[in-house]
Scaffold this motif. Structure first.
Motif, PDB file in Angstrom:
ATOM      1  N   UNK A 158       0.887  -1.181  -0.134  1.00  0.00           N
ATOM      2  CA  UNK A 158      -0.065  -0.051   0.174  1.00  0.00           C
ATOM      3  C   UNK A 158       0.877   1.301  -0.113  1.00  0.00           C
ATOM      4  N   UNK A 159       1.978   1.262   0.742  1.00  0.00           N
ATOM      5  CA  UNK A 159       2.708   2.431   1.018  1.00  0.00           C
ATOM      6  C   UNK A 159       3.618   2.574  -0.477  1.00  0.00           C
ATOM      7  N   UNK A 160       3.778   1.369  -1.276  1.00  0.00           N
ATOM      8  CA  UNK A 160       4.510   1.812  -2.409  1.00  0.00           C
ATOM      9  C   UNK A 160       3.594   2.266  -3.424  1.00  0.00           C
ATOM     10  N   UNK A 161       2.537   2.177  -3.518  1.00  0.00           N
ATOM     11  CA  UNK A 161       1.677   2.773  -4.238  1.00  0.00           C
ATOM     12  C   UNK A 161       1.210   4.078  -3.976  1.00  0.00           C
ATOM     13  N   UNK A 162       1.337   4.417  -2.669  1.00  0.00           N
ATOM     14  CA  UNK A 162       1.411   5.813  -2.375  1.00  0.00           C
ATOM     15  C   UNK A 162       2.558   6.577  -2.713  1.00  0.00           C
ATOM     16  N   UNK A 187      -6.672   6.673  27.394  1.00  0.00           N
ATOM     17  CA  UNK A 187      -5.551   7.779  27.554  1.00  0.00           C
ATOM     18  C   UNK A 187      -4.554   7.351  26.716  1.00  0.00           C
ATOM     19  N   UNK A 188      -4.161   5.963  26.953  1.00  0.00           N
ATOM     20  CA  UNK A 188      -3.040   5.370  25.939  1.00  0.00           C
ATOM     21  C   UNK A 188      -3.439   5.527  24.434  1.00  0.00           C
ATOM     22  N   UNK A 189      -4.349   5.255  24.420  1.00  0.00           N
ATOM     23  CA  UNK A 189      -4.828   5.391  22.796  1.00  0.00           C
ATOM     24  C   UNK A 189      -4.574   6.670  22.381  1.00  0.00           C
ATOM     25  N   UNK A 190      -4.905   7.731  23.149  1.00  0.00           N
ATOM     26  CA  UNK A 190      -4.840   9.232  22.857  1.00  0.00           C
ATOM     27  C   UNK A 190      -3.448   9.533  22.888  1.00  0.00           C
ATOM     28  N   UNK A 191      -2.620   8.991  23.404  1.00  0.00           N
ATOM     29  CA  UNK A 191      -1.254   9.256  23.468  1.00  0.00           C
ATOM     30  C   UNK A 191      -0.510   8.677  22.552  1.00  0.00           C
ATOM     31  N   UNK A 192      -0.885   7.687  21.791  1.00  0.00           N
ATOM     32  CA  UNK A 192      -0.475   6.891  20.765  1.00  0.00           C
ATOM     33  C   UNK A 192      -0.273   7.659  19.486  1.00  0.00           C
ATOM     34  N   UNK A 193       0.723   7.461  18.817  1.00  0.00           N
ATOM     35  CA  UNK A 193       1.158   8.300  17.443  1.00  0.00           C
ATOM     36  C   UNK A 193       0.155   7.752  16.455  1.00  0.00           C
ATOM     37  N   UNK A 194       0.069   8.559  15.324  1.00  0.00           N
ATOM     38  CA  UNK A 194      -0.807   8.277  14.113  1.00  0.00           C
ATOM     39  C   UNK A 194      -0.292   7.134  13.414  1.00  0.00           C
ATOM     40  N   UNK A 195      -1.099   6.324  12.948  1.00  0.00           N
ATOM     41  CA  UNK A 195      -0.701   4.849  12.377  1.00  0.00           C
ATOM     42  C   UNK A 195      -0.268   5.029  10.797  1.00  0.00           C
ATOM     43  N   UNK A 196       0.302   4.184  10.388  1.00  0.00           N
ATOM     44  CA  UNK A 196       0.754   4.131   8.842  1.00  0.00           C
ATOM     45  C   UNK A 196      -0.708   4.288   8.003  1.00  0.00           C
ATOM     46  N   UNK A 197      -1.741   3.694   8.637  1.00  0.00           N
ATOM     47  CA  UNK A 197      -3.012   3.758   7.838  1.00  0.00           C
ATOM     48  C   UNK A 197      -3.394   5.198   7.461  1.00  0.00           C
ATOM     49  N   UNK A 198      -3.125   6.074   8.397  1.00  0.00           N
ATOM     50  CA  UNK A 198      -3.482   7.632   8.244  1.00  0.00           C
ATOM     51  C   UNK A 198      -3.036   7.989   6.719  1.00  0.00           C
ATOM     52  N   UNK A 199      -1.783   7.511   6.401  1.00  0.00           N
ATOM     53  CA  UNK A 199      -1.306   7.910   5.049  1.00  0.00           C
ATOM     54  C   UNK A 199      -2.269   7.445   3.967  1.00  0.00           C
ATOM     55  N   UNK A 200      -2.648   6.368   4.104  1.00  0.00           N
ATOM     56  CA  UNK A 200      -3.674   5.567   2.933  1.00  0.00           C
ATOM     57  C   UNK A 200      -4.728   6.427   2.939  1.00  0.00           C
ATOM     58  N   UNK A 201      -5.313   6.600   3.991  1.00  0.00           N
ATOM     59  CA  UNK A 201      -6.759   7.624   3.882  1.00  0.00           C
ATOM     60  C   UNK A 201      -6.553   8.725   3.202  1.00  0.00           C
ATOM     61  N   UNK A 202      -5.528   9.331   3.658  1.00  0.00           N
ATOM     62  CA  UNK A 202      -5.159  10.720   3.131  1.00  0.00           C
ATOM     63  C   UNK A 202      -4.958  10.451   1.414  1.00  0.00           C
ATOM     64  N   UNK A 203      -4.382   9.375   1.098  1.00  0.00           N
ATOM     65  CA  UNK A 203      -4.145   9.116  -0.126  1.00  0.00           C
ATOM     66  C   UNK A 203      -5.310   8.734  -0.916  1.00  0.00           C
ATOM     67  N   UNK A 204      -6.338   8.087  -0.351  1.00  0.00           N
ATOM     68  CA  UNK A 204      -7.511   7.841  -1.024  1.00  0.00           C
ATOM     69  C   UNK A 204      -8.155   8.830  -1.187  1.00  0.00           C
ATOM     70  N   UNK A 205      -8.270   9.784  -0.140  1.00  0.00           N
ATOM     71  CA  UNK A 205      -9.278  10.797  -0.120  1.00  0.00           C
ATOM     72  C   UNK A 205      -8.648  12.211  -0.338  1.00  0.00           C
ATOM     73  N   UNK A 206      -7.675  12.133  -1.235  1.00  0.00           N
ATOM     74  CA  UNK A 206      -6.978  13.473  -1.576  1.00  0.00           C
ATOM     75  C   UNK A 206      -6.507  14.318  -0.723  1.00  0.00           C
ATOM     76  N   UNK A 207      -5.866  13.812   0.440  1.00  0.00           N
ATOM     77  CA  UNK A 207      -5.147  14.753   1.432  1.00  0.00           C
ATOM     78  C   UNK A 207      -3.592  14.908   0.744  1.00  0.00           C
ATOM     79  N   UNK A 208      -2.900  15.756   1.689  1.00  0.00           N
ATOM     80  CA  UNK A 208      -1.450  16.024   1.345  1.00  0.00           C
ATOM     81  C   UNK A 208      -0.656  14.904   1.923  1.00  0.00           C
ATOM     82  N   UNK A 209      -0.485  13.910   1.103  1.00  0.00           N
ATOM     83  CA  UNK A 209       0.234  12.594   1.682  1.00  0.00           C
ATOM     84  C   UNK A 209       1.682  12.916   2.338  1.00  0.00           C
ATOM     85  N   UNK A 210       2.368  13.741   1.506  1.00  0.00           N
ATOM     86  CA  UNK A 210       3.817  14.215   2.121  1.00  0.00           C
ATOM     87  C   UNK A 210       3.740  14.474   3.400  1.00  0.00           C
TER      88      UNK A 210
END
Length: 293
Positions: A17-21, A73-96
């Protein structure tokens, strides 16, 4: 499909998925990110400050059990996941911008997550416990993002015609992979889904909705362009639930603390997809309105 097979296939799937991105990116995109320091600052502020406050308020207002409160609270403190990049890719966000934010967020969370979780344990459980981030998982996050994206970018540079032809197929393939991940997560937890949702479902739904809206509205109010605001929304709304669950199960040694992240891994796909379609529909309507004039 057994858990072992899924554990083996998941990194490969994400890498594809990230290669396609990466096929849609060039080095100029990352240079351009420096032109939007406001977006980066607002995304990090929303992730590290606003979202943690929102999670705390949800825990208090819904009077969640102490262990589940620590889990949220642990969930809130966790970083964004790689899947966020894919959603941005699919829905026309700034992937970079997304990729840069995921990297920065993962690094910052290495220092902020232990602090936030330790305070949460002290507040909700009345205990003091030290914890450390699993460095090997943070390293894996970087590898799953950076290496495949670089491969995709290299293909775009060396074989531009091939990259252009593969653009749409890879986007559709990414959508199928995301749907597959969601259905598998639902299948794996089918016997516990109702019980988990009754305990923490409303809280995780509120948290996910709040994250996506905060991530989009705050940058918009500050004058950040729509494409960057979308990237911020998905970065803040999509969390690395794998890291959260790993910390809950290994460092904190509690399956109950891991429940919010497990439920969120299902909820976030639904909410992020709906949110993405709403943004796309809103943009399409604006374009149609402009064309009429």
């Amino acid at each position: 499909m057994g858990t072992g097979l899924f554990t083996f296939l998941l990194p490969i799937t994400l890498a594809i998925m990230m290669t396609g991105l990466g096929l849609e990116l060039s080095p100029r995109d990352f240079i351009r990110v420096n032109q939007y320091p406001k977006a980066i600052f607002l995304a990090l502020f929303s992730q590290q400050i606003l979202l943690v406050i929102i999670a705390f308020l949800i825990c208090v207002l819904l009077t969640l059990p102490p262990l589940l409160s620590v889990g949220l609270m642990l969930l809130a403190a966790s970083p964004g996941g790689p899947t966020a990049n894919m959603f941005s890719y699919i829905f026309k966000g700034d992937v970079a911008l997304n990729i840069s934010l995921t990297g920065i967020n993962s690094l910052v969370s290495t220092f902020t997550m232990p602090f936030i979780v330790s305070l949460s344990i002290a507040y909700f459980l009345g205990e003091t416990q030290e914890m450390a981030m699993p460095i090997e998982k943070i390293t894996l996050i970087f590898l799953l993002i950076i290496v495949p994206v670089c491969v995709g970018m290299a293909l775009r540079t060396s074989m531009p015609e091939f990259a252009q032809k593969m653009n749409k197929p890879m986007r559709y393939l990414s959508i199928c992979f995301l749907a597959g991940l969601f259905l598998y997560a639902l299948y794996q937890e089918r016997s516990n889904v109702l019980e988990y949702f009754s305990e923490i479902g409303i809280a995780t739904a509120l948290f996910c909705f709040s994250g996506l809206v905060t991530g989009y509205v705050v940058p918009q109010l500050a004058g950040v362009p729509d494409k960057q605001a979308r990237a911020c929304a998905f970065e803040i709304g999509i969390h690395n639930t794998t890291v959260a669950m790993a910390i809950a199960l290994t460092v904190l040694n509690s399956t109950t603390i891991a429940v919010p992240a497990a439920i969120y891994s299902i909820v976030m796909y639904v909410f992020a997809t709906i949110f993405g379609f709403i943004l796309t529909s809103h943009t399409s309507n604006e374009i149609i309105s402009e064309d009429k004039f």
